[in-house]
Design a protein around this motif. Structure first.
Motif, PDB file in Angstrom:
ATOM      1  N   VAL A  88      11.409  27.255  -4.588  1.00  0.00           N
ATOM      2  CA  VAL A  88      11.846  28.643  -4.382  1.00  0.00           C
ATOM      3  C   VAL A  88      11.780  29.015  -2.910  1.00  0.00           C
ATOM      4  CG1 VAL A  88      11.348  31.063  -4.911  1.00  0.00           C
ATOM      5  CG2 VAL A  88      11.171  29.321  -6.714  1.00  0.00           C
ATOM      6  N   GLN A  89      10.748  28.562  -2.222  1.00  0.00           N
ATOM      7  CA  GLN A  89      10.636  28.890  -0.808  1.00  0.00           C
ATOM      8  C   GLN A  89      11.736  28.224   0.020  1.00  0.00           C
ATOM      9  OE1 GLN A  89       6.707  28.660   0.942  1.00  0.00           O
ATOM     10  NE2 GLN A  89       5.740  29.206  -1.001  1.00  0.00           N
ATOM     11  N   MET A  90      12.045  26.977  -0.279  1.00  0.00           N
ATOM     12  CA  MET A  90      13.114  26.304   0.461  1.00  0.00           C
ATOM     13  C   MET A  90      14.470  26.939   0.152  1.00  0.00           C
ATOM     14  SD  MET A  90      11.666  24.271   2.410  1.00  0.00           S
ATOM     15  CE  MET A  90       9.969  23.717   2.563  1.00  0.00           C
ATOM     16  N   ALA A  91      14.700  27.311  -1.106  1.00  0.00           N
ATOM     17  CA  ALA A  91      15.961  27.960  -1.462  1.00  0.00           C
ATOM     18  C   ALA A  91      16.085  29.311  -0.771  1.00  0.00           C
ATOM     19  CB  ALA A  91      16.039  28.129  -2.982  1.00  0.00           C
ATOM     20  N   THR A  92      15.008  30.086  -0.754  1.00  0.00           N
ATOM     21  CA  THR A  92      15.024  31.379  -0.064  1.00  0.00           C
ATOM     22  C   THR A  92      15.291  31.201   1.424  1.00  0.00           C
ATOM     23  OG1 THR A  92      13.431  32.285  -1.651  1.00  0.00           O
ATOM     24  CG2 THR A  92      13.670  33.446   0.434  1.00  0.00           C
ATOM     25  N   SER A  93      14.630  30.230   2.022  1.00  0.00           N
ATOM     26  CA  SER A  93      14.802  29.973   3.456  1.00  0.00           C
ATOM     27  C   SER A  93      16.230  29.545   3.774  1.00  0.00           C
ATOM     28  CB  SER A  93      13.819  28.897   3.909  1.00  0.00           C
ATOM     29  OG  SER A  93      12.496  29.280   3.647  1.00  0.00           O
ATOM     30  N   LEU A  94      16.813  28.718   2.889  1.00  0.00           N
ATOM     31  CA  LEU A  94      18.183  28.272   3.104  1.00  0.00           C
ATOM     32  C   LEU A  94      19.159  29.438   3.002  1.00  0.00           C
ATOM     33  CD1 LEU A  94      20.273  26.068   3.520  1.00  0.00           C
ATOM     34  CD2 LEU A  94      20.186  25.596   1.052  1.00  0.00           C
ATOM     35  N   VAL A  95      18.981  30.293   2.014  1.00  0.00           N
ATOM     36  CA  VAL A  95      19.855  31.459   1.868  1.00  0.00           C
ATOM     37  C   VAL A  95      19.747  32.364   3.089  1.00  0.00           C
ATOM     38  CG1 VAL A  95      20.225  33.585   0.544  1.00  0.00           C
ATOM     39  CG2 VAL A  95      19.858  31.412  -0.652  1.00  0.00           C
ATOM     40  N   ALA A  96      18.525  32.599   3.570  1.00  0.00           N
ATOM     41  CA  ALA A  96      18.333  33.448   4.744  1.00  0.00           C
ATOM     42  C   ALA A  96      19.002  32.840   5.974  1.00  0.00           C
ATOM     43  CB  ALA A  96      16.844  33.657   4.998  1.00  0.00           C
ATOM     44  N   THR A  97      18.907  31.519   6.123  1.00  0.00           N
ATOM     45  CA  THR A  97      19.522  30.854   7.276  1.00  0.00           C
ATOM     46  C   THR A  97      21.046  30.891   7.181  1.00  0.00           C
ATOM     47  OG1 THR A  97      17.609  29.374   7.410  1.00  0.00           O
ATOM     48  CG2 THR A  97      19.587  28.722   8.608  1.00  0.00           C
ATOM     49  N   LEU A  98      21.583  30.618   5.987  1.00  0.00           N
ATOM     50  CA  LEU A  98      23.040  30.649   5.807  1.00  0.00           C
ATOM     51  C   LEU A  98      23.610  32.045   6.033  1.00  0.00           C
ATOM     52  CD1 LEU A  98      23.449  28.369   2.655  1.00  0.00           C
ATOM     53  CD2 LEU A  98      24.279  27.887   4.974  1.00  0.00           C
ATOM     54  N   ALA A  99      22.827  33.077   5.708  1.00  0.00           N
ATOM     55  CA  ALA A  99      23.317  34.444   5.848  1.00  0.00           C
ATOM     56  C   ALA A  99      23.618  34.794   7.301  1.00  0.00           C
ATOM     57  CB  ALA A  99      22.299  35.424   5.262  1.00  0.00           C
ATOM     58  N   VAL A 100      22.835  34.241   8.224  1.00  0.00           N
ATOM     59  CA  VAL A 100      23.040  34.597   9.641  1.00  0.00           C
ATOM     60  C   VAL A 100      23.775  33.508  10.413  1.00  0.00           C
ATOM     61  CG1 VAL A 100      20.976  36.037   9.635  1.00  0.00           C
ATOM     62  CG2 VAL A 100      20.787  33.645  10.340  1.00  0.00           C
ATOM     63  N   PHE A 101      23.889  32.324   9.848  1.00  0.00           N
ATOM     64  CA  PHE A 101      24.428  31.186  10.588  1.00  0.00           C
ATOM     65  C   PHE A 101      25.844  31.432  11.122  1.00  0.00           C
ATOM     66  CE2 PHE A 101      25.639  26.948  11.700  1.00  0.00           C
ATOM     67  CZ  PHE A 101      24.445  26.300  12.006  1.00  0.00           C
ATOM     68  N   PRO A 102      26.782  31.974  10.312  1.00  0.00           N
ATOM     69  CA  PRO A 102      28.152  32.140  10.815  1.00  0.00           C
ATOM     70  C   PRO A 102      28.259  33.056  12.038  1.00  0.00           C
ATOM     71  CG  PRO A 102      28.085  32.354   8.426  1.00  0.00           C
ATOM     72  CD  PRO A 102      26.671  32.373   8.898  1.00  0.00           C
ATOM     73  N   PHE A 103      27.258  33.908  12.259  1.00  0.00           N
ATOM     74  CA  PHE A 103      27.316  34.858  13.362  1.00  0.00           C
ATOM     75  C   PHE A 103      26.710  34.302  14.654  1.00  0.00           C
ATOM     76  CE2 PHE A 103      26.916  37.180   9.347  1.00  0.00           C
ATOM     77  CZ  PHE A 103      28.056  37.956   9.378  1.00  0.00           C
ATOM     78  N   LEU A 104      26.167  33.085  14.593  1.00  0.00           N
ATOM     79  CA  LEU A 104      25.441  32.553  15.743  1.00  0.00           C
ATOM     80  C   LEU A 104      26.301  31.659  16.626  1.00  0.00           C
ATOM     81  CD1 LEU A 104      22.064  31.726  13.953  1.00  0.00           C
ATOM     82  CD2 LEU A 104      22.670  33.778  15.241  1.00  0.00           C
ATOM     83  N   GLY A 105      27.409  31.179  16.098  1.00  0.00           N
ATOM     84  CA  GLY A 105      28.327  30.387  16.904  1.00  0.00           C
ATOM     85  C   GLY A 105      27.777  29.047  17.353  1.00  0.00           C
ATOM     86  N   VAL A 106      27.020  28.376  16.504  1.00  0.00           N
ATOM     87  CA  VAL A 106      26.469  27.072  16.866  1.00  0.00           C
ATOM     88  C   VAL A 106      27.057  26.000  15.946  1.00  0.00           C
ATOM     89  CG1 VAL A 106      24.330  28.099  17.707  1.00  0.00           C
ATOM     90  CG2 VAL A 106      24.462  27.330  15.334  1.00  0.00           C
ATOM     91  N   ALA A 107      26.995  24.754  16.410  1.00  0.00           N
ATOM     92  CA  ALA A 107      27.533  23.636  15.635  1.00  0.00           C
ATOM     93  C   ALA A 107      26.675  23.386  14.393  1.00  0.00           C
ATOM     94  CB  ALA A 107      27.580  22.378  16.499  1.00  0.00           C
ATOM     95  N   TRP A 108      27.328  22.984  13.313  1.00  0.00           N
ATOM     96  CA  TRP A 108      26.627  22.761  12.046  1.00  0.00           C
ATOM     97  C   TRP A 108      26.003  21.383  11.955  1.00  0.00           C
ATOM     98  CZ3 TRP A 108      26.797  26.033   7.499  1.00  0.00           C
ATOM     99  CH2 TRP A 108      27.470  27.253   7.700  1.00  0.00           C
ATOM    100  N   LEU A 109      26.722  20.348  12.408  1.00  0.00           N
ATOM    101  CA  LEU A 109      26.338  18.970  12.113  1.00  0.00           C
ATOM    102  C   LEU A 109      25.657  18.299  13.290  1.00  0.00           C
ATOM    103  CD1 LEU A 109      29.551  17.687  10.297  1.00  0.00           C
ATOM    104  CD2 LEU A 109      27.326  18.192   9.245  1.00  0.00           C
ATOM    105  N   PRO A 110      24.624  17.484  13.024  1.00  0.00           N
ATOM    106  CA  PRO A 110      24.105  16.592  14.071  1.00  0.00           C
ATOM    107  C   PRO A 110      25.186  15.585  14.452  1.00  0.00           C
ATOM    108  CG  PRO A 110      22.570  16.759  12.213  1.00  0.00           C
ATOM    109  CD  PRO A 110      23.856  17.389  11.779  1.00  0.00           C
ATOM    110  N   LEU A 111      25.356  15.337  15.737  1.00  0.00           N
ATOM    111  CA  LEU A 111      26.416  14.455  16.199  1.00  0.00           C
ATOM    112  C   LEU A 111      25.908  13.087  16.637  1.00  0.00           C
ATOM    113  CD1 LEU A 111      28.506  17.041  18.276  1.00  0.00           C
ATOM    114  CD2 LEU A 111      28.843  16.292  15.910  1.00  0.00           C
TER     115      LEU A 111
END
Length: 312
Positions: free
Chosen positions: A184-207
């Motif tokens: 539950v904690q990892m799922a909550t943390s992932l949802v919180a991170t995904l909620a703000v991620f599109p607004f941060l303008g950073v790359a998604w994938l390790p290159l």
């Protein structure tokens, strides 16, 4: 049927290097990825591992307010702590120094435990906190006016989030199955991170392969593995027992960072680390003499949420 005696010592020995490895892998990961991406992949990988474990073990689901308590713990212990720690590592704070600052969390746990878990507070936590802070200052003395500056604030905020999350986990989530708690904690943390991620303008994938290796280690070993061990130890022992194990993390991290990250280990850093470790052990009542007997080391039984008595 009584539980075997070997799991706690064995898990304790395993817990320290797994927890310390997060600072090393975090430093490597933030060299390949922006902080939000490191968090994202940490939570994705950890959640996948823990969902697989849950599918096999089929633990009970949280009931009622337990969902909310787990979500709050996630925001403190996962999102809050690691956002600040990784931001500090990305800004140039050495892994060993980050670990040392977060190592002050056990002393704050010792100071605050009496308010939450009905434990008597002696002079040891206060004296230990002062000694520990002196040790941290010795390590930082040459850097505060120059190289590090304001970036030191990040691990300090991470330490405060770790303190709050540890106490909250013990106070409200102690009876939730460990696998359920981590899922539950990892799922909550992932949802919180995904909620703000599109607004941060950073790359998604390790290159790079190094970036992938670092985030896989953070997700599988340091996140899923270390937190399962932490929650088991919190359940079988006390907050102060787990805090005493965290005392060993700064030295473990600093020594590992020398060959792996090439971080220097100066005589001043060794002196400051030694002073801080003395302060941590004094604060937890692990010091001989009168204060050693004044330890806040045995937490009272947790009071059920919603009980009529004030928070112990």
């Amino acid at each position: 049927m009584t539980r075997s005696r070997w799991p706690v010592p064995a898990l304790s020995v395993l817990f320290v290097p797994l927890w310390a490895s997060g600072f090393i892998a975090g430093k490597i990961a933030t060299g390949h990825l922006e902080v939000p991406a490191v968090l994202l992949w940490r939570f994705v990988i950890a959640l996948a591992v823990m969902l697989a474990a849950a599918a096999v073990l089929r633990p009970a689901l949280p009931v009622g307010r337990a969902w909310l308590h787990l979500a709050v713990t996630a925001l403190l212990l996962q999102v809050g702590q690691f956002s600040f720690v990784y931001s500090g590592l990305s800004a140039g704070v050495p892994a060993g120094l980050s670990s040392l600052i977060l190592g002050m969390a056990p002393l704050l746990v010792g100071l605050l435990t009496p308010l939450l878990l009905a434990t008597r507070l002696g002079p040891a936590p206060v004296v230990g906190l002062l000694i520990g802070a002196t040790g941290v200052y010795v390590v930082l003395a040459d850097d505060l006016g120059g190289g590090l500056g304001w970036s030191v604030v990040f691990p300090v905020l991470g330490m405060l989030a770790l303190t709050a999350g540890t106490l909250y986990q013990k106070r409200f989530n102690d009876r939730t199955p460990v696998v359920t708690s981590v899922v539950v904690q990892m799922a909550t943390s992932l949802v919180a991170t995904l909620a703000v991620f599109p607004f941060l303008g950073v790359a998604w994938l390790p290159l790079t392969p190094g970036g992938w290796l670092a985030v896989v280690w953070l997700g599988v070993i340091n996140s899923a593995g270390a937190f399962v061990l932490m929650f088991l130890l919190l359940r079988w022992r006390s907050t102060v027992y787990v805090s005493s194990l965290l005392n060993l993390v700064p030295a473990t991290t600093a020594l590992t960072a020398v060959p792996v990250l090439g971080e220097p280990l100066t005589a001043q850093a060794v002196l400051g680390l030694a002073i801080a470790l003395v302060g941590m052990f004094v604060g937890l009542g692990r010091f001989p003499g009168r204060w050693g007997r004044d330890r806040p080391g045995r937490d009272a039984e947790p009071v059920p949420a919603g009980a009529a008595v004030p928070p112990p």
